[in-house]
Design a protein around this motif. Sequence first.
Motif, mmCIF file in Angstrom:
data_model
loop_
_atom_site.group_PDB
_atom_site.id
_atom_site.type_symbol
_atom_site.label_atom_id
_atom_site.label_comp_id
_atom_site.label_asym_id
_atom_site.label_seq_id
_atom_site.Cartn_x
_atom_site.Cartn_y
_atom_site.Cartn_z
ATOM 1 N N TYR A 135 -27.463 56.641 -44.787
ATOM 2 C CA TYR A 135 -26.198 55.892 -44.754
ATOM 3 C C TYR A 135 -26.440 54.488 -45.303
ATOM 4 O O TYR A 135 -27.561 53.964 -45.211
ATOM 5 N N ASP A 136 -25.374 53.876 -45.817
ATOM 6 C CA ASP A 136 -25.512 52.477 -46.237
ATOM 7 C C ASP A 136 -25.259 51.570 -45.029
ATOM 8 O O ASP A 136 -25.052 52.057 -43.910
ATOM 9 N N SER A 137 -25.249 50.252 -45.264
ATOM 10 C CA SER A 137 -25.157 49.322 -44.127
ATOM 11 C C SER A 137 -23.824 49.437 -43.386
ATOM 12 O O SER A 137 -23.696 48.997 -42.254
ATOM 13 N N ARG A 138 -22.812 50.026 -44.039
ATOM 14 C CA ARG A 138 -21.514 50.173 -43.363
ATOM 15 C C ARG A 138 -21.338 51.561 -42.751
ATOM 16 O O ARG A 138 -20.274 51.886 -42.223
ATOM 17 N N GLY A 139 -22.380 52.396 -42.872
ATOM 18 C CA GLY A 139 -22.305 53.718 -42.249
ATOM 19 C C GLY A 139 -21.720 54.781 -43.158
ATOM 20 O O GLY A 139 -21.496 55.925 -42.749
ATOM 21 N N ASN A 140 -21.464 54.419 -44.426
ATOM 22 C CA ASN A 140 -20.989 55.432 -45.373
ATOM 23 C C ASN A 140 -22.187 56.173 -45.954
ATOM 24 O O ASN A 140 -23.315 55.694 -45.878
ATOM 25 N N VAL A 141 -21.915 57.327 -46.565
ATOM 26 C CA VAL A 141 -23.018 58.085 -47.156
ATOM 27 C C VAL A 141 -23.553 57.299 -48.363
ATOM 28 O O VAL A 141 -22.783 56.936 -49.262
ATOM 29 N N ALA A 142 -24.843 57.007 -48.344
ATOM 30 C CA ALA A 142 -25.421 56.215 -49.431
ATOM 31 C C ALA A 142 -25.634 57.107 -50.655
ATOM 32 O O ALA A 142 -26.117 58.232 -50.536
ATOM 33 N N ALA A 143 -25.213 56.593 -51.801
ATOM 34 C CA ALA A 143 -25.427 57.343 -53.054
ATOM 35 C C ALA A 143 -25.838 56.350 -54.128
ATOM 36 O O ALA A 143 -25.425 55.188 -54.094
ATOM 37 N N ASP A 144 -26.634 56.804 -55.086
ATOM 38 C CA ASP A 144 -27.068 55.895 -56.160
ATOM 39 C C ASP A 144 -26.010 55.886 -57.273
ATOM 40 O O ASP A 144 -24.919 56.457 -57.124
ATOM 41 N N GLY A 145 -26.332 55.228 -58.377
ATOM 42 C CA GLY A 145 -25.372 55.114 -59.476
ATOM 43 C C GLY A 145 -24.973 56.463 -60.053
ATOM 44 O O GLY A 145 -23.959 56.581 -60.748
ATOM 45 N N SER A 146 -25.750 57.493 -59.752
ATOM 46 C CA SER A 146 -25.403 58.843 -60.217
ATOM 47 C C SER A 146 -24.704 59.636 -59.127
ATOM 48 O O SER A 146 -24.630 60.871 -59.213
ATOM 49 N N MET A 147 -24.229 58.963 -58.116
ATOM 50 C CA MET A 147 -23.496 59.569 -56.986
ATOM 51 C C MET A 147 -24.374 60.521 -56.184
ATOM 52 O O MET A 147 -23.884 61.352 -55.437
ATOM 53 N N ARG A 148 -25.691 60.418 -56.365
ATOM 54 C CA ARG A 148 -26.610 61.304 -55.642
ATOM 55 C C ARG A 148 -27.016 60.682 -54.327
ATOM 56 O O ARG A 148 -27.302 59.492 -54.253
ATOM 57 N N THR A 149 -27.097 61.501 -53.305
ATOM 58 C CA THR A 149 -27.605 61.035 -52.021
ATOM 59 C C THR A 149 -29.130 61.104 -52.054
ATOM 60 O O THR A 149 -29.716 61.438 -53.087
ATOM 61 N N ASN A 150 -29.756 60.838 -50.912
ATOM 62 C CA ASN A 150 -31.215 60.932 -50.838
ATOM 63 C C ASN A 150 -31.701 62.385 -50.887
ATOM 64 O O ASN A 150 -32.894 62.638 -50.996
ATOM 65 N N LEU A 151 -30.760 63.348 -50.812
ATOM 66 C CA LEU A 151 -31.153 64.761 -50.762
ATOM 67 C C LEU A 151 -30.984 65.422 -52.117
ATOM 68 O O LEU A 151 -29.999 65.162 -52.823
ATOM 69 N N ASP A 152 -31.931 66.275 -52.434
ATOM 70 C CA ASP A 152 -31.859 67.002 -53.691
ATOM 71 C C ASP A 152 -30.550 67.788 -53.736
ATOM 72 O O ASP A 152 -30.139 68.354 -52.729
ATOM 73 N N LYS A 153 -29.899 67.801 -54.835
ATOM 74 C CA LYS A 153 -28.662 68.540 -55.150
ATOM 75 C C LYS A 153 -27.457 68.192 -54.267
ATOM 76 O O LYS A 153 -26.458 68.891 -54.274
ATOM 77 N N VAL A 154 -27.526 67.112 -53.494
ATOM 78 C CA VAL A 154 -26.364 66.705 -52.679
ATOM 79 C C VAL A 154 -25.809 65.384 -53.209
ATOM 80 O O VAL A 154 -26.514 64.378 -53.263
#
Length: 499
Positions: free
Chosen positions: A423-442
């Motif tokens: 999660y990011d600091s506000r509790g939303n799902v964290a995603a990078d500039g490619s909209m990817r989370t820390n998990l593969d294929k998510v």
Amino acid sequence: MGKVTGFMEAMRRTPSRRDKTDRINDWQEVYLEWEDTEARRQASRCMDCGVPFCNSGCPLGNLIPEFNDFIYHGNWEEALERLHATNNFPEFTGRICPAPCETSCTLSVNSDPVTIEMIEKAIVDRGWDEGRIKPQPSTSKTGQKVAVVGSGPAGLAAAQQLARAGHTVTVYERDEYIGGLLVLGIPEFKLEKHVVERRVNQLRGEGVRFRVSVNVGVDVTHEQLLERYDAICLSGGSTIPRDLPIEGRDLKGVYFALELLTQQNRKLRGQEFPPEENIDVLNKKVVIIGGGDTGADCLGTSHRQGASNIIQMEIMPRPSETRVDANPWPQWSTIFRTSSAHEEGGDRDFNVLTKRFVGDDEGNLKHLECARVEWVKDEESGRFNMNEIPRSEFVIEAEAVFLAMGFVQPQHEGLLDALGVDYDSRGNVAADGSMRTNLDKVFACGDMQRGQSLVVHAIASGRRAARQIDIFLTGASRLPTVTGYARPPIMARTGSNRD
Ligand SMILES: Cc1cc2nc3c(=O)[nH]c(=O)nc-3n(C[C@H](O)[C@H](O)[C@H](O)COP(=O)(O)OP(=O)(O)OC[C@H]3O[C@@H](n4cnc5c(N)ncnc54)[C@H](O)[C@@H]3O)c2cc1C
Ligand code: SF4
């Protein structure tokens, strides 16, 4: 550019609103249709600026000067194509977008902006009326399977883009209806639900499968999801409302805004509720806490249910009538706005702090104890601090209170925690500039990723995620990039800028 002198000849005009004494007796949309000649006149006001600020003011990067030009020349078909080039659902944004493009329009520097939102609506509504909007199924299939979790505007936009790229897409929705807040949050008088249904049918025609009443994380486990799909797009929205945990919060009659709005939307689909669950403010005194659009939606809903008296309260000061120096063009203007619901009645009050809910012996809300506050600027930090004004307490009688103070984050328990997303600091799902989370294929998009925001941002974010998922699955993508920039979500819902 359609007409060089158009902006000097025509005044801004929006479609009329239905008479307020009529419209509060039904749930139909507030705006009347424009005649075609008026759409053309309004489009002629576009100056086709060398640098079209409206275009970058729109989070989707809508090609506004281009469709204005087509409308001026009577070419509705090309205009529709231009609109769809950047926006999957212009009939949603054409009805409920607060139109940040208009506050960026160059005309608004010293005049009234072009009526971009209403031109958008006119183009797409005509496209539907004339049967020009049809499913566009992909001609080749990739054999890759994508699950989209959540069917709000972000999930729907992602699903449509992915299906058009040839992937097999399944959208999971835990509610019984498809559309997220478009269907169960936003009231019918702003967006009639058949408008959403016909678009969903287009997606079905393009091969998107919908599985409703399936709570992912409960009815389908995260392991099953990861096992069955090549990529997952999380678009479950920001669903945890901000609470007001003061004395008396548990009294009967104190609700979250969405409890009212969702139930009313379900009632309009024919559902019935037992008396102990039914929220009906007929002949009741209502207080709405929160001065934004969700509060205005509660106001319009309370009018239609027949409340006897309604006050919408806000802890922040009343915004200025015009732009202040610190908020110059082409920024979103944080000015005082009046929505159709405000026009229908009720009072608004600012700088009000709610201190306590007080009930009767049976636990029913009787009144609120409030106090006045002032906001004082701290010269060092530049921030405004709230001070309660001594001896300013007052009481407001109310039988129903709706808390419309925004949403804090997506629901963590269940799917998100089970998956183990960061999660990011506000509790939303964290995603990078490619909209990817820390998990593969998510991947993640919409309010679940950026926090509570707007439909236009949700669509833009869904389109971004779809392109990135396509690249992840196939190594490249022919899906368009989103050129509009992602604004911080603070401009969300400070009111519609329709006049
Ligand atoms: C009352 C109200 C009025 C608004 N009015 C406006 C407006 O006028 N203009 C505007 O631009 N914006 C408005 N907004 C904001 C706008 O509706 C949201 O920003 C937008 O809908 C976000 O889209 P989304 O797809 O990210 O999420 P949502 O629309 O919230 O959709 C998420 C969906 O995911 C589903 N879901 C969640 N978890 C799961 C799970 N585990 N399994 C299956 N399904 C799941 C939910 O049931 C929901 O249907 C309003 C918001 C509210 C609350
Ligand atoms: S989507 Fe919203 S911001 Fe973009 S052009 Fe339409 S009204 Fe303007």
